[in-house]
Write an enzyme that holds these catalytic residues in place. Structure first.
Site, PDB file in Angstrom:
ATOM      1  N   SER A 149     -34.969  14.286 -30.855  1.00 10.17           N
ATOM      2  CA  SER A 149     -34.225  13.566 -31.882  1.00 10.17           C
ATOM      3  C   SER A 149     -34.301  14.302 -33.226  1.00 10.17           C
ATOM      4  O   SER A 149     -33.854  15.435 -33.340  1.00 10.17           O
ATOM      5  CB  SER A 149     -34.736  12.130 -31.970  1.00 10.17           C
ATOM      6  OG  SER A 149     -33.840  11.306 -32.676  1.00 10.17           O
ATOM      7  N   GLU A 243     -26.292   6.765 -25.043  1.00 10.24           N
ATOM      8  CA  GLU A 243     -26.781   6.925 -26.417  1.00 10.24           C
ATOM      9  C   GLU A 243     -25.644   7.335 -27.334  1.00 10.24           C
ATOM     10  O   GLU A 243     -24.771   8.134 -26.970  1.00 10.24           O
ATOM     11  CB  GLU A 243     -27.933   7.918 -26.493  1.00 10.24           C
ATOM     12  CG  GLU A 243     -27.694   9.308 -25.979  1.00 10.24           C
ATOM     13  CD  GLU A 243     -28.879  10.240 -26.273  1.00 10.24           C
ATOM     14  OE1 GLU A 243     -29.349  10.243 -27.431  1.00 10.24           O
ATOM     15  OE2 GLU A 243     -29.325  10.947 -25.360  1.00 10.24           O
ATOM     16  N   HIS A 273     -31.625   7.358 -25.203  1.00 13.21           N
ATOM     17  CA  HIS A 273     -32.091   8.357 -26.161  1.00 13.21           C
ATOM     18  C   HIS A 273     -33.512   8.816 -25.826  1.00 13.21           C
ATOM     19  O   HIS A 273     -34.417   8.000 -25.627  1.00 13.21           O
ATOM     20  CB  HIS A 273     -32.046   7.725 -27.557  1.00 13.21           C
ATOM     21  CG  HIS A 273     -32.346   8.642 -28.680  1.00 13.21           C
ATOM     22  ND1 HIS A 273     -31.544   9.701 -29.031  1.00 13.21           N
ATOM     23  CD2 HIS A 273     -33.367   8.645 -29.577  1.00 13.21           C
ATOM     24  CE1 HIS A 273     -32.043  10.313 -30.074  1.00 13.21           C
ATOM     25  NE2 HIS A 273     -33.158   9.692 -30.431  1.00 13.21           N
TER      26      HIS A 273
END
Length: 300
Positions: A149, A243, A273
């Site tokens: 991320s 996601e 995610h």
């Protein structure tokens, strides 16, 4: 179709998302205290993994070494958490698991977070850690990057800055659901909004605004998707179809391939995610095996 184990995680994440709807936003302290990216309290680092604190060029960090880890090969792991959350507590199990699977020792920096440390403090910390590691005599070719991320974004930003400075690059990089377009312009922001059990488009826009302040969201230092990927090392990108950030990974793979980069994109059908962090699921185990095979091919 997600496995039963993964579906249980997704159901828990969805319940948490529903419970947040309509509530006042929690404080950063509350978010940090309850941060559970895998949908449940973070897994502990296994007892047989040695954890050693280190000052990495002014940045607090930890070495993680599973039994048999090769001290000559290093995985620099950059945690996610929207640039404001995340630590060894939330991501240590994933970092240790990747270290065990790859046979590499792991360097885990605790880079500065917003809002206490505005952009680009985290970017600067990651660069400082890299230069500290190199100053220890570690060859660039024996290092790989991994990040999820926000950490994936920081890793790609580091690669771009090293390439621009004509410095040696790591041997390879792995990015998990990277958040690399802070203009939030990807098609999946709308197309996957109902499927995502964690984020809403508004949450992503809020994360971007909180991180950048007045900075340009199209600057590659902020959104590496808009950088030139020419000359970067091999990349492995893992993401899920469930996601809102899926388009970031898809466009990364397209842009990198067009620039001549050796890039592998793995998209998990129905997966959320950063699904590799969800320990105990078959999908996380398979993602770990893929990462180990990829890094084993490129890091020597």
């Amino acid at each position: 179709m997600p496995s039963p184990e993964m579906q249980a995680v997704i159901d828990e994440l969805r319940l948490r998302k529903q419970a947040r709807a309509g509530q006042a936003p929690p404080t950063v302290d509350d978010l940090r205290a309850g941060f559970a990216p895998a949908g449940r309290p973070p897994e502990a680092i296994p007892d047989d993994v040695t954890v050693t604190a280190v000052d990495a060029g002014g940045v607090p960090a930890h070495w993680l070494s599973a039994p048999g880890a090769d001290a000559g090969r290093t995985l620099l792991f950059l945690h996610g958490g929207g640039f404001s959350l995340g630590s060894l507590r939330s991501h240590g199990e994933l970092a240790a698991r990747l270290g065990r699977a790859t046979g590499m020792r792991v360097l885990f920096p605790e880079y500065r977070l917003v809002p206490e440390h505005p952009f680009p403090a985290g970017v600067e910390d990651v660069r400082a850690v890299w230069h500290w590691l190199r100053a220890q005599g570690v060859p660039a070719g024996s290092v790989a990057l991994a990040g999820d991320s926000a950490g994936g974004a920081l890793g790609l930003t580091l690669l771009l800055s090293l390439r621009d400075a004509a410095e040696d690059l790591p041997a390879a990089a792995v990015v998990l659901s990277p958040a690399i377009d802070l203009t939030t312009s990807g098609a999946s922001m709308a197309e996957r909004a109902d499927e995502d059990p964690i984020f809403t488009p508004g949450m992503i826009r809020g994360i971007a605004a909180g991180y950048l302040g007045e900075a340009d969201p199209r600057a590659p230092q902020a959104s590496p998707l808009f950088g030139d990927f020419t000359g970067l090392p091999p990349l492995l990108v893992q993401a899920g179809t469930a996601e809102v950030l899926l388009s970031d990974s898809e466009r990364l793979a397209e842009t990198a391939a067009a620039a001549g980069v050796d890039v592998t994109l793995t998209i998990g059908e129905g997966l959320p995610h950063v699904y590799p962090i969800m320990a105990g699921t078959p999908e996380a185990a398979e993602a770990t095996r893929e990462i180990a095979a990829f890094l084993g091919k490129h890091v020597h």
